[in-house]
Scaffold this motif. Structure first.
Motif, mmCIF file in Angstrom:
data_model
loop_
_atom_site.group_PDB
_atom_site.id
_atom_site.type_symbol
_atom_site.label_atom_id
_atom_site.label_comp_id
_atom_site.label_asym_id
_atom_site.label_seq_id
_atom_site.Cartn_x
_atom_site.Cartn_y
_atom_site.Cartn_z
ATOM 1 N N GLU B 49 73.794 9.017 19.133
ATOM 2 C CA GLU B 49 72.486 9.939 18.538
ATOM 3 C C GLU B 49 72.958 10.794 17.455
ATOM 4 O O GLU B 49 72.055 10.807 16.548
ATOM 5 C CB GLU B 49 72.172 10.608 19.868
ATOM 6 C CG GLU B 49 71.448 9.760 20.830
ATOM 7 C CD GLU B 49 70.801 10.451 21.743
ATOM 8 O OE1 GLU B 49 70.806 11.921 21.861
ATOM 9 O OE2 GLU B 49 70.022 9.985 22.787
ATOM 10 N N ASN B 51 73.921 14.952 16.072
ATOM 11 C CA ASN B 51 73.041 15.963 16.317
ATOM 12 C C ASN B 51 71.851 16.284 15.482
ATOM 13 O O ASN B 51 72.201 15.625 14.446
ATOM 14 C CB ASN B 51 73.985 17.269 15.984
ATOM 15 C CG ASN B 51 74.395 17.850 17.521
ATOM 16 O OD1 ASN B 51 73.359 18.055 18.268
ATOM 17 N ND2 ASN B 51 75.691 17.970 17.858
ATOM 18 N N ASN B 53 69.584 17.386 12.765
ATOM 19 C CA ASN B 53 69.704 17.949 11.310
ATOM 20 C C ASN B 53 71.053 17.522 10.824
ATOM 21 O O ASN B 53 71.294 17.978 9.658
ATOM 22 C CB ASN B 53 69.654 19.307 11.289
ATOM 23 C CG ASN B 53 68.318 19.968 11.626
ATOM 24 O OD1 ASN B 53 67.274 19.062 11.546
ATOM 25 N ND2 ASN B 53 68.026 21.245 11.792
ATOM 26 N N MET B 54 71.707 16.963 11.346
ATOM 27 C CA MET B 54 73.233 16.419 10.693
ATOM 28 C C MET B 54 73.283 14.954 10.189
ATOM 29 O O MET B 54 74.015 14.927 9.455
ATOM 30 C CB MET B 54 74.335 16.496 11.941
ATOM 31 C CG MET B 54 74.730 17.800 12.566
ATOM 32 S SD MET B 54 75.118 18.991 11.211
ATOM 33 C CE MET B 54 76.926 18.887 11.644
ATOM 34 N N ASN B 55 71.984 14.269 10.668
ATOM 35 C CA ASN B 55 71.955 12.980 9.972
ATOM 36 C C ASN B 55 73.312 12.303 10.514
ATOM 37 O O ASN B 55 74.039 11.446 9.359
ATOM 38 C CB ASN B 55 71.960 13.203 8.435
ATOM 39 C CG ASN B 55 71.063 11.799 7.706
ATOM 40 O OD1 ASN B 55 70.156 11.374 8.262
ATOM 41 N ND2 ASN B 55 72.106 11.564 6.781
ATOM 42 N N LYS B 56 73.594 12.538 11.570
ATOM 43 C CA LYS B 56 74.821 11.592 11.934
ATOM 44 C C LYS B 56 74.554 10.402 12.950
ATOM 45 O O LYS B 56 75.570 10.165 13.671
ATOM 46 C CB LYS B 56 75.624 12.764 12.399
ATOM 47 C CG LYS B 56 76.682 13.143 11.367
ATOM 48 C CD LYS B 56 77.776 14.005 12.047
ATOM 49 C CE LYS B 56 78.280 14.806 10.773
ATOM 50 N NZ LYS B 56 79.224 15.985 11.226
ATOM 51 N N LYS B 83 70.940 7.711 2.742
ATOM 52 C CA LYS B 83 71.528 8.599 3.854
ATOM 53 C C LYS B 83 71.741 8.119 5.065
ATOM 54 O O LYS B 83 71.441 8.528 6.188
ATOM 55 C CB LYS B 83 70.630 9.886 3.986
ATOM 56 C CG LYS B 83 70.437 10.720 2.832
ATOM 57 C CD LYS B 83 70.281 12.267 2.813
ATOM 58 C CE LYS B 83 71.625 12.839 3.173
ATOM 59 N NZ LYS B 83 71.334 14.237 3.489
ATOM 60 N N GLY B 86 70.433 7.549 9.751
ATOM 61 C CA GLY B 86 69.434 8.702 9.861
ATOM 62 C C GLY B 86 69.798 9.804 10.916
ATOM 63 O O GLY B 86 71.170 9.940 11.190
ATOM 64 N N ASP B 87 68.736 10.508 11.421
ATOM 65 C CA ASP B 87 68.994 11.726 12.350
ATOM 66 C C ASP B 87 68.588 11.260 13.820
ATOM 67 O O ASP B 87 67.383 10.959 13.782
ATOM 68 C CB ASP B 87 68.088 12.812 11.608
ATOM 69 C CG ASP B 87 68.680 14.158 12.185
ATOM 70 O OD1 ASP B 87 69.941 14.287 12.349
ATOM 71 O OD2 ASP B 87 68.074 15.259 12.305
ATOM 72 N N VAL B 105 64.274 11.420 14.551
ATOM 73 C CA VAL B 105 63.991 12.467 13.652
ATOM 74 C C VAL B 105 63.846 11.792 12.169
ATOM 75 O O VAL B 105 62.995 12.597 11.340
ATOM 76 C CB VAL B 105 65.039 13.664 13.581
ATOM 77 C CG1 VAL B 105 64.515 14.758 12.519
ATOM 78 C CG2 VAL B 105 65.137 14.267 14.893
ATOM 79 N N SER B 106 64.300 10.600 11.887
ATOM 80 C CA SER B 106 64.137 10.112 10.748
ATOM 81 C C SER B 106 62.605 9.247 10.813
ATOM 82 O O SER B 106 62.500 8.541 9.688
ATOM 83 C CB SER B 106 65.206 9.077 10.495
ATOM 84 O OG SER B 106 66.310 9.639 10.083
ATOM 85 N N VAL B 344 79.422 17.908 20.159
ATOM 86 C CA VAL B 344 79.638 18.253 18.779
ATOM 87 C C VAL B 344 80.865 17.657 18.474
ATOM 88 O O VAL B 344 81.652 18.027 17.395
ATOM 89 C CB VAL B 344 79.683 19.750 18.078
ATOM 90 C CG1 VAL B 344 78.020 20.074 18.283
ATOM 91 C CG2 VAL B 344 80.295 20.513 19.366
ATOM 92 N N ASP B 366 79.515 10.458 17.389
ATOM 93 C CA ASP B 366 78.906 11.951 18.280
ATOM 94 C C ASP B 366 77.610 11.479 18.960
ATOM 95 O O ASP B 366 76.773 10.799 18.630
ATOM 96 C CB ASP B 366 78.444 12.918 17.209
ATOM 97 C CG ASP B 366 79.683 13.391 16.258
ATOM 98 O OD1 ASP B 366 80.628 13.179 16.600
ATOM 99 O OD2 ASP B 366 79.326 14.418 15.403
#
Lengths: 678, 375
Positions: B49, B51, B53-56, B83, B86-87, B105-106, B344, B366
């Motif tokens: 997933e 975190n 806002n981290m776009n990870k 990018k 995404g998030d 989130v994306s 994290v 993550d």
């Protein structure tokens, strides 16, 4: 639509206020021009002030860094946050843009361990413990000082002893020439991001013992700037949206003198309406969230020498902070998510200092503060906090050796209207510091300090719905510092002065408050689990020289090395990894050149690579960044007053970088400043 | 002179080291594990997933046959996507030759070639949550039906044509809908109402697939999340409770009567049903000790009873900090459990044999969470 309306109202408000101020002030103005002799006198005074400050820095047993009003006027900065980047040991957390949150982390201890004081009184934030330095304008500041450890003085409020490091912002006190009754300063800044920033300072001498100052400032910016993200294959440039800002600030001050004493009082109000630019993530570049701030406070201070031996200082404050957050992406049964937070604080402080004999002083300070927080969120406990601080301190000032020690007692009583409170806490924290001039004829000093302090869990840590954990303990820090300072003033030489300071330090954070997952993604919980070891080195060097007549060059160089490692658990794969956002290497360089009426300056800031999460792996790696800022200006005299024109270029090489991942910082940008002084 | 040269070299190195590198796509990393040459299931994709806002969000691939685990495959295969994935990756599903990754989130569903991971297309849906498939269509739940309307708190289910990757139809359901399950010609979606505590939703919306209308809502409990269908026409539905006084529970709904058939008083965080067994982990917050209590259970869905048998039997469950995803290999019956740890740091994927012994563990991205098998 509502947004446009309020922007218009804000603009109107500002122009209305300005018009009233101007017509009121300019009408009866006496003609007063700066003559050559007064200019010389001013220059001499500046030199004296500089020498005084540098001596203070080099004598201080705790590391002290100062940016004077001359520095502040000259470096390319809009807010305190911009200026503070030039200090060593400081990491700025900046979400980008004019309105973005800007907080500071000193010596890797975390934002909550830095206290910010405005004119001697702490600017508190009980809700999250973080002070947004972007809110503070430089336009009427006389000085920014950063103390690692604490201010090494005895006649200060107890709050001055109660944090791991302190930033002191000092408002300019009126300083009138002979026969001068009024001073007016009008500044207009404009430039990139659609910035319009007029400000007005008016100072008036009511009598020999009383003067007043009003300063007001308005900022409007659309906050638009280009940013670029690339991995070498995709290469996307876009414009930051929802970064618009509208701010209005009004500060009114009174400065008074009486027999063996002085006092000052001020009222401060800050209104802000801004968009909240979000994280730039894949497929999502546009945002609609908004924040409104209404801050208001009054504060006062009185210092009096009751006898040759006994002095007292009294401070007081009432503050009201309101914030509204609107998220149109989050639709609840009652409409958009619309959170409102109201924080109030009452504060009273008494300090006394007694001179036992010519070398030995003792002091006592007692502070009381009462803070409340209201919010319209689900299951909010409506907490309030009573804090009692008591300090006993003493200092010994010998010819070569200065020693100061104190012990602080903190008593915190939390109460809640609903649910459970965190209860009461009592902590004792000691500090010892010394400065030793070990050579007879050289201004070389060795300094050292040890400070044991903590931060209380904030209201958010303890009580925020779903996240807060009322079982939290304070987060402790221990600081050990040893340094060397050297200062030498050369009168009437090509080289004006040399100032050098270097410190090595070891810090430890115990019971660090960290958010950890609870039962699910919606329930993160705050725990006291972190343990961090920090080893650091700081070097500050400053000099000024005059290579040829009338050409004066000032140079300042800062370097910081920090190894801040997570030692929470040997079982973790992240054991001994560098903690997030702390670069090993960082530094800055500042140069100021003055030649007749011309002045120029150049600033370079470097921040080495760092990681944005706990694991030091390639996915969390953040590239180093470095910016070059330059400015050139010209000052000319008018029949009445003087005009200063200054042009700035920031991020000259247009480097795109993030301080917080996915919150892009602006590329090359410009600012033009017109300043009229009367 | 030699010293000077040395100093200059050192200085040069320091300057070089302190500069920025040329931007490059984030690389993949490989871990080697025990190969299973006879495995009928070729492998699986795993979405981390990342975190907020981290776009990870990241995509990993486990090649079971050759025993190769590839971390961060997406960026390597699709470096041209701005990018990346995404998030907050929220779900993954395979249908035919396509792999669908829901990125919350994306606001998008990434459609990839299941063999290569190469991007084929993208479906934009605001605040999308979960995906399921039926009869050539993909169904995606999303928190927000209308953007920017304060009076429209309800979510939707969108129907996607898997050939054209376009939205066919949408239907409004309850607030903040989560998982979906399909039995016969009906789609069941859990409504959570998580944006308006304490005013949670407490129903399962029933959608008639041919007409794509919400035909009824079944009362279950507040704040519903998971829904899984067994092969006997029953639905296993989880309620998150209110995180305070109302505990999380697991309900069995009979879709013949649309009534609650049975209640299990276990805090089911996530479950997966394979043949006659449901594999469940639960994470319950304990106020007294201020810690999570984690347990692992199996339910026999045929007779709806909690079994004595556990899917981890060797005691290694104590190494899992926060179980966050679960999947069962349909042929070997190996169980895969992901550990999100502290959210994290990179997580872990653990594989347990059908007897419940730890076979292997591997480091993931993550917050490893969602798995889709490939045969």
């Amino acid at each position: 639509m509502t947004q446009k309306h309020s922007a218009y109202a804000g603009t109107m408000l500002f122009f209305l206020c300005s018009t009233i101020l101007w017509t009121g002030f300019l009408w009866p103005l006496n003609t007063w021009a700066q003559t050559d002799s007064t200019k010389k006198a001013t220059q001499l005074k500046e030199v004296q002030i500089r020498e005084y400050r540098l001596t203070e820095q080099s004598k201080s047993p705790t590391p002290l860094q100062i940016l004077s009003s001359e520095d502040l006027k000259r470096i390319n900065s809009l807010s305190v946050a911009d200026a503070i980047r030039y200090f060593s040991g400081v990491q700025l957390k900046d979400y980008g843009g004019i309105g973005g949150l800007k907080t500071v982390n000193v010596r890797s201890l975390g934002t909550n361990h830095t206290a910010v004081f405005l004119d001697g009184v702490q600017v508190g934030n009980a809700q999250n413990g973080q002070v947004d330095l972007g809110k503070f304008s430089l336009s009427n500041l006389d000085e920014i000082a950063l103390y690692s450890g604490q201010k090494p003085e005895l006649l200060i409020p107890a709050k001055g002893y109660a944090s791991a490091s302190s930033i002191y912002l000092k408002t300019k006190a009126p300083d009138f020439e002979e026969n001068q009754r009024k001073q007016v300063e009008l500044t207009l800044k404009s430039g990139s991001f659609g910035l319009i920033n007029p400000s007005l300072i008016y100072r008036y001498k009511v009598s020999e013992n009383l003067s007043a100052s009003i300063n007001t400032e308005y900022i409007h910016a659309d906050g638009k700037y280009k940013f670029r993200y690339t991995n070498g294959v995709f290469d996307t440039t876009a414009v930051r949206n929802n970064g618009d800002v509208e701010r209005f600030r009004l500060q009114a001050l009174l400065f008074g003198k009486f027999k063996n004493g002085k006092w000052h009082a001020q009222a401060y109000s800050f209104l802000s309406d801004r968009g909240l630019p979000g994280a730039i993530v894949s497929n999502r570049f546009d945002f609609t969230q908004r924040i409104w701030d209404r801050d208001f406070f009054i504060q006062g201070s009185m210092e009096k020498k009751l006898s040759d031996r006994f002095s007292i200082l009294i401070n007081g404050k009432y503050g009201y902070v309101y914030q509204r957050y609107l998220d149109p992406d989050y639709v609840t049964t009652t409409g958009f998510l619309d959170n409102r937070f109201k924080e109030q604080e009452a504060y009273l402080s008494f300090s006394g200092k007694y001179k036992i004999n010519s070398v030995w002083e003792a002091a006592y300070a007692a502070d009381y503060s009462y803070q409340t927080l209201d919010a319209n969120i689900y299951r909010f406990p409506y907490p309030n906090r009573n804090t009692f601080l008591n300090v006993l301190g003493s200092s010994l000032t010998l010819k070569k050796l200065t020693i100061q020690a104190n012990v602080l007692s903190t008593t915190v009583i939390d109460q809640v209207k609903l649910y459970s409170s965190a209860g009461n806490k009592q902590v004792f924290s000691p500090t010892v510091m010394l400065s030793w001039k070990f050579l007879n004829n050289q201004d070389i000093r060795i300094r050292a300090f040890y400070k044991d302090i903590f931060r209380m869990p904030t209201f958010n840590d303890l009580y925020y719905t779903f996240i807060g954990n009322t079982l939290l303990n304070p987060e402790y820090t221990k600081q050990y510092d040893v340094g060397i300072t050297y200062f030498k003033n050369f009168n009437d030489k090509r080289i004006k002065f040399i100032d050098f300071q270097t410190d090595v330090y070891y810090n430890r954070i115990i019971d660090k408050i960290v958010a950890q997952p609870g039962a699910n993604l919606y329930r993160w919980i705050m725990y006291n689990i972190g343990l961090v070891n920090i080893h650091g080195l700081e070097i500050n060097a400053k000099t000024a020289f005059e290579p040829c007549n009338a050409l004066v060059v000032n140079i300042a160089l800062n370097y910081t090395y920090q190894k801040a490692v997570d030692v929470t658990s040997k079982q973790e794969e992240t054991y001994r990894d560098q903690i997030p956002y702390i670069p090993k290497n960082s530094g800055s360089f500042l140069a100021r050149i003055d030649y007749h009426n011309w002045h120029a300056n150049y600033g370079f800031i470097y921040t080495g690579f760092r990681y944005n999460q706990k694991a030091n792996n390639i996915y969390n790696y953040m590239e180093p960044w470095y910016t070059h800022d330059a400015a050139i200006g010209y000052e000319f005299k008018l029949k009445n007053g003087s005009i200063n024109i200054n042009g700035e270029v920031n991020n000259l090489l247009n480097q795109y970088y993030d301080l917080i991942p996915n919150f892009p910082m602006p590329g090359r940008n410009y600012r033009l400043t017109l300043n009229y002084k009367l | 002179m030699k010293h000077l040269k040395f100093t200059i070299n050192i200085l040069f190195l320091v300057v070089l080291a302190s500069c920025r590198k040329d931007p490059k796509p984030l690389p993949s990393e490989i871990s080697r594990l025990e190969p299973e040459p006879t495995s009928a299931v070729k492998g699986f994709y795993l979405v981390n997933e990342g975190n907020m806002n981290m776009n990870k969000a990241s995509l990993d691939y486990m090649d079971l046959v050759n025993g190769i685990y590839t971390r961060n495959l997406y960026n390597q295969v699709n470096p041209e996507v701005t990018k990346g994935l995404g998030d907050v990756g929220n779900d993954i599903g395979r249908y035919g030759s396509k792999l669908y990754v829901v990125v919350n989130v994306s606001n998008k569903v990434e459609v990839l070639n299941v063999k290569t991971g190469k991007k084929i297309g993208q479906i934009n849906i605001t605040n999308c949550r979960y995906i399921t498939f039926n009869n050539g269509k993909a169904y995606i739940s999303a928190y927000l039906g209308k953007v920017g309307d304060p009076k429209a708190p309800n979510g939707i289910v969108a129907e996607i044509d898997t050939a054209t990757l376009s939205i066919n139809r949408t239907v409004e359901v309850g607030r903040q809908p989560e998982e979906m399950a399909i039995i016969g010609s009906k789609l069941y979606v859990t409504n959570s109402g998580g944006y308006s505590p304490p005013d949670y939703e407490h129903t399962l919306s029933v959608i008639d697939l041919p007409s794509f209308n919400e035909i009824k809502r079944i009362e279950v409990a507040i704040n519903l999340h998971r829904v899984k269908a067994d092969r006997y026409g029953d639905l296993y539905v989880t309620s998150r409770g209110d995180y305070y006084s109302i505990p999380s529970k697991l309900f069995v709904i009979d879709t013949q009567t649309d009534q609650i058939k049975k209640v299990f008083n276990i805090a089911a965080g996530n479950l997966v049903i394979d043949d006659d067994y449901a594999y469940i982990y639960s994470t319950e917050w304990n106020y007294v000790v201020g810690k999570n209590k984690i347990s692992y259970n199996m339910i026999n869905v045929k007779d709806e009873t909690i079994m004595d048998r556990k899917f981890i039997t060797d005691g290694t469950e104590k190494d899992i900090k926060i179980p966050y995803g679960i999947a069962v290999n349909p042929t070997s019956k190996d169980v895969y459990v992901t550990d999100a740890k502290d959210y994290v740091t990179p997580g872990k994927l653990h594989c347990y044999s059908s007897e419940g012994r730890l076979k292997w563990s591997v480091t993931t991205g993550d917050i490893p969470a969602h798995i889709a098998f490939i045969n």
